[in-house]
Design a protein around this motif. Structure first.
Motif, PDB file in Angstrom:
ATOM      1  N   CYS A 151     -10.948   0.990 -13.224  1.00 28.83           N
ATOM      2  CA  CYS A 151     -11.347   0.724 -11.838  1.00 28.83           C
ATOM      3  C   CYS A 151     -12.196   1.892 -11.339  1.00 28.83           C
ATOM      4  O   CYS A 151     -11.786   3.048 -11.442  1.00 28.83           O
ATOM      5  CB  CYS A 151     -10.091   0.563 -10.975  1.00 28.83           C
TER       6      CYS A 151
ATOM      7  N   GLU B 297     -12.857   2.548  -8.306  1.00 29.83           N
ATOM      8  CA  GLU B 297     -12.369   3.038  -7.017  1.00 29.83           C
ATOM      9  C   GLU B 297     -11.296   4.102  -7.180  1.00 29.83           C
ATOM     10  O   GLU B 297     -11.258   5.075  -6.441  1.00 29.83           O
ATOM     11  CB  GLU B 297     -11.839   1.879  -6.172  1.00 29.83           C
ATOM     12  N   CYS B 298     -10.383   3.871  -8.160  1.00 24.72           N
ATOM     13  CA  CYS B 298      -9.260   4.806  -8.276  1.00 24.72           C
ATOM     14  C   CYS B 298      -9.153   5.428  -9.670  1.00 24.72           C
ATOM     15  O   CYS B 298      -8.322   6.300  -9.894  1.00 24.72           O
ATOM     16  CB  CYS B 298      -7.944   4.103  -7.920  1.00 24.72           C
TER      17      CYS B 298
ATOM     18  N   CYS C  61      -7.235  -4.650  -8.334  1.00 25.01           N
ATOM     19  CA  CYS C  61      -6.839  -3.502  -9.145  1.00 25.01           C
ATOM     20  C   CYS C  61      -5.322  -3.316  -8.973  1.00 25.01           C
ATOM     21  O   CYS C  61      -4.839  -3.283  -7.832  1.00 25.01           O
ATOM     22  CB  CYS C  61      -7.578  -2.260  -8.687  1.00 25.01           C
TER      23      CYS C  61
ATOM     24  N   CYS D 270      -4.999   0.387  -6.899  1.00 20.76           N
ATOM     25  CA  CYS D 270      -5.514   0.603  -5.540  1.00 20.76           C
ATOM     26  C   CYS D 270      -5.742  -0.703  -4.780  1.00 20.76           C
ATOM     27  O   CYS D 270      -6.075  -0.685  -3.600  1.00 20.76           O
ATOM     28  CB  CYS D 270      -6.809   1.411  -5.582  1.00 20.76           C
TER      29      CYS D 270
ATOM     30  N   VAL E 116      -8.123  -2.862  -4.851  1.00 22.52           N
ATOM     31  CA  VAL E 116      -9.474  -3.306  -4.490  1.00 22.52           C
ATOM     32  C   VAL E 116      -9.700  -4.698  -5.112  1.00 22.52           C
ATOM     33  O   VAL E 116      -9.161  -5.007  -6.183  1.00 22.52           O
ATOM     34  CB  VAL E 116     -10.545  -2.284  -4.950  1.00 22.52           C
TER      35      VAL E 116
HETATM   36 ZN   LIG Z   1      -8.316   0.773  -8.470  1.00 19.71          ZN
END
Ligand SMILES: [Zn+2]
Lengths: 663, 101
Positions: free
Chosen positions: B18, B20-21, B70, B73, B75
């Motif tokens: 991911c 994002e995280c 995800c 996180c 998302v």
């Molecule tokens: Zn994530």
């Protein structure tokens, strides 16, 4: 002419197999030796001459489009741009198509190649000839899109071809308008006409023209279109001869070759930046024909292997009812995604790309239909559905490279409902048309920006949307409202474009007979990228709406809810009669979003709410944005928004399971 | 290499993660959707204007709306529509051998 000697060397193709499974040209065309192709080319053009000729050819093709618009006077041409002129090389490879509906020129290539293989002996291909064709198993998306193809001769050889395609108001079949969503098979539909010689040595063949017009409910209108299509070719043929005289045949041919070579090298350049892989998608078509409510699975797989793209449809159901597309229709649908996303820097020249595309779809299926499946809804229903699937796999491929990611546009038309309308017009004459409000579609979101609201077809840039006044002038209709609908654009970090809603009633006529042919009515045919989908379109009607009392109160309705009558929603395959007091409303589908809507700037969401593009409900549910309503205009409540977004994240995880853990 | 809005393929580690995280979601050849947090619901969950299929075609269907997040996180990675019994589609399969060439 054919003799016993030449029959041995020239066979053409197996036409009855073509008529059954769809014509797929081989690498080497089998052309009768009486026809020779001009293939002498200037290989070393100076760049200035090349650019001059490239744009000259583009302009000549544009003039071809202008001639069709002006001679036909057809609103389908004028306001829909539902036609396409093209210039093709001597062997049928497309040099240019215009900025009209992209759906047509890759099929024009099939038509020309088929003519070369199967008409070069009998009746022969001569200067001044024009062939007419609308056979979806040779090259057409559906029968209503009629092709005219003309060879251009230079010193006894075929120098190049010119074609045009124009959607006809009506060329027969069980429904006025020639979309036949109730068909069991092609025998309920307009007769497919394989290429026939309609103009011989510059003279229109009256026998052929009458046979063609005889199919139509509106022969006078189709006659105008016939004249327009012939005129377009004749004007353009003279223009091509003019530049041959000016620059020489080899120079012109050299520029044609380079136009295609440039498109090929650009296409390869882009593919080289992208990893190999396979991308897959799937949808479910609702209903095989009018009255059927089953779901039919339609799939698409695209494999990228080096410089080639291979398309397969494993898992797609057998051809059925009226929802099918032939090989030609699928082949041409590809250009609607490839041209705007990959060939935008090449004046939309796609032939270079097609040199690297293999279609390995299974015959006898919804996306590669065998005769005698129903295909008259090919262009509007079946092709649009395939275009969605093609966008789905291609955007997933393009997102993998920094060089192509920003060229990606998420599926602009994830469903459609085309309305054919017919009856008596305000002057007491019969009319029939395709309602061009269907152009009121958006674009999907992009990696860098929101999708455009009510933008028109991304793959028909020259196709405008008629103004309501234009529809009211041409047809017996009175419009009530038309606006950009709320919440139809899919939520996303970049929001999908939203779409048009409009309503009208019959005016100065007793009734309008209506046929609906479409798909994606329950759910969109694509899933966008990490965002939410656009909402499906609809066709709804209020019977006996009390419009007169609204007029008496000097108030114009803005929603069907304002009428005190029941609302009927129609299936994407249906037919009904709209009588004088009935109000019909159409809603075009919205397009999907890119990225997680809880990552969208709350100020943008607030601005969408103020504009009416997004509702407060959607702002809260999908974007996690809470508005402060205390002032004159709403503003973002930052604390409440932060809390709501945290809540969305918690709910997502609490309400989910991990599928692999259950396996 | 970015392979989707929030997915990255690390060819050396042969893993999809991911963006994002940073959490690793699955091996590179696996279907990320099967290793995501999946929420299913009626298709009316896909957006405010969506209506039940019975209002459109006159009968219930077994279509559902699937959201993939995800697992760390949350998302939104992807959504899909499918019949309840239909397998999760494997939409992205990068050829790992071609990356090492
Ligand atoms: Zn994530």
């Amino acid at each position: 002419m054919a003799t016993d000697d030449t029959t041995d060397e020239h066979q053409g193709t197996n036409v009855w197999e073509d008529f059954s499974e769809g014509y797929v040209p081989r690498d080497e065309l089998d052309i009768h030796p009486s026809v020779t192709l001009h293939d002498e080319t200037e290989g070393d053009l100076d760049p200035i001459t090349y650019e001059v000729l490239r744009h000259r050819l583009w302009t000549i093709n544009q003039d071809h489009g202008g001639t069709i618009e002006n001679v036909s006077g057809s609103p389908v041409a004028y306001y829909g741009g539902d036609f396409q002129p093209a210039i093709l090389k001597e062997d049928g490879e497309v040099v240019f198509n215009g900025p009209y509906v992209q759906l047509f020129s890759p099929v024009a290539e099939l038509v020309v190649k088929w003519i070369l293989e199967n008409r070069s002996d009998n009746p022969g291909i001569e200067p001044g000839d024009i062939f007419l064709s609308n056979d979806p198993w040779v090259g057409a998306t559906h029968q209503a899109d009629v092709f005219f193809a003309a060879p251009v001769f230079h010193e006894g050889e075929i120098f190049c071809w010119l074609t045009n395609t124009l959607h006809q108001y009506d060329i027969g079949g069980q429904n006025a308008g020639s979309f036949c969503p109730g068909a069991d098979d092609v025998f309920d539909e307009p007769v497919p006409i394989p290429p026939i010689k309609a103009v011989e040595g510059g003279e229109v063949r009256e026998d052929v023209r009458q046979m063609y017009l005889r199919h139509s409910r509106l022969p006078n209108m189709v006659r105008l279109d016939f004249n327009a299509q012939v005129a377009g070719l004749q004007v353009t043929r003279e223009n091509i001869k003019g530049i041959i005289d000016e620059y020489g045949a080899e120079t012109i041919k050299g520029s044609m070759d380079k136009i295609i070579e440039d498109s090929e090298s650009k296409f390869i350049d882009k593919l080289e930046k992208i990893p190999d892989g396979t991308w897959r998608t799937r949808t479910y078509e609702e209903g095989s024909k009018i009255g059927n409510d089953e779901l039919f699975e339609v799939t698409l797989q695209m494999e990228k292997d080096g410089n080639n793209l291979i398309f397969k449809n494993e898992g797609t159901e057998e051809n059925v009812g009226a929802i099918n597309l032939t090989y030609a229709g699928f082949r041409t649908a590809l250009s609607c995604a490839i041209n705007p996303m990959m060939m935008w820097d090449q004046l939309w020249v796609h032939s270079g790309a097609y040199r690297h595309i293999d279609i390995e779809t299974q015959s006898g299926t919804i996306s590669r239909a065998s005769h005698p499946s129903g295909v008259s809804c090919g262009a509007n229903l079946a092709a649009i559905l395939q275009i969605s699937l093609i966008y789905d796999v291609m955007t997933r491929m393009l997102v993998t490279s920094d060089d192509t990611r920003d060229d990606m546009i998420l599926d602009p038309v994830s469903g459609i409902s085309v309305l054919s309308q017919a009856g008596m017009d305000q002057w007491g004459n019969p009319f029939g048309t395709m309602n061009m409000d269907v152009m009121g579609v958006p674009w999907g979101a992009r990696s860098t920006r929101d999708g455009m609201d009510v933008a028109g077809y991304v793959y028909s840039p020259r196709g405008p949307l008629p103004n309501v006044e234009q529809n009211e002038q041409d047809y017996p209709m009175l419009y009530m409202y038309r606006y950009n609908a709320t919440d139809y654009g899919g939520p996303g970090e970049n929001r999908g474009g939203s779409s048009m809603q409009t309503a009208w009633k019959p005016h100065k006529t007793q009734a309008i007979q209506t046929v609906v042919a479409g798909s994606g009515g329950i759910k969109p045919n694509t899933s966008p990228m990490a965002g939410y989908p656009g909402a499906p379109g609809s066709v709804r009607m209020v019977e006996n709406a009390d419009f007169d009392s609204h007029l008496a109160d000097r108030s114009m309705p803005t929603s069907l809810d304002e009428f005190d009558s029941e609302v009927t929603e129609y299936h994407t395959k249906s037919e009904f009669v709209q009588t004088e007091p009935d109000v019909v409303e159409t809603q075009s589908p919205g397009a999907g979003g890119y990225g997680d809507p809880i990552n969208r700037d709350p100020e943008k969401v607030c601005s969408d709410v103020v504009k009416g593009t997004v509702s407060r409900e959607s702002a809260r549910k999908y974007y996690g944005v809470i508005l402060d309503e205390d002032g004159d205009e709403p503003t973002v409540d930052a604390d409440a928004t932060e809390r709501r977004r945290e809540e969305i994240v918690e709910n997502r995880l609490a309400e989910s399971t991990i599928p692999a853990e259950g396996e | 290499m970015q392979i989707h809005r929030y997915l990255e393929l690390d060819a050396a580690a042969e893993a999809i993660s991911c963006t994002e995280c940073g959490t690793t979601i699955c091996n590179a050849e696996e279907n990320y959707r099967k290793h995501s947090a999946m929420r299913t619901g009626p298709i009316t969950e896909a957006g405010v204007p969506f209506v039940p299929p019975e209002d459109k075609i006159g009968r219930k269907t077994d279509l559902e709306f699937r959201e993939f997040f995800c697992p760390e996180c949350a998302v939104l990675l992807q959504t899909e529509f499918a019949k309840e019994d239909d397998p999760i589609i494997h939409d992205i399969e990068i050829d790992l051998d071609s990356l090492s060439e």
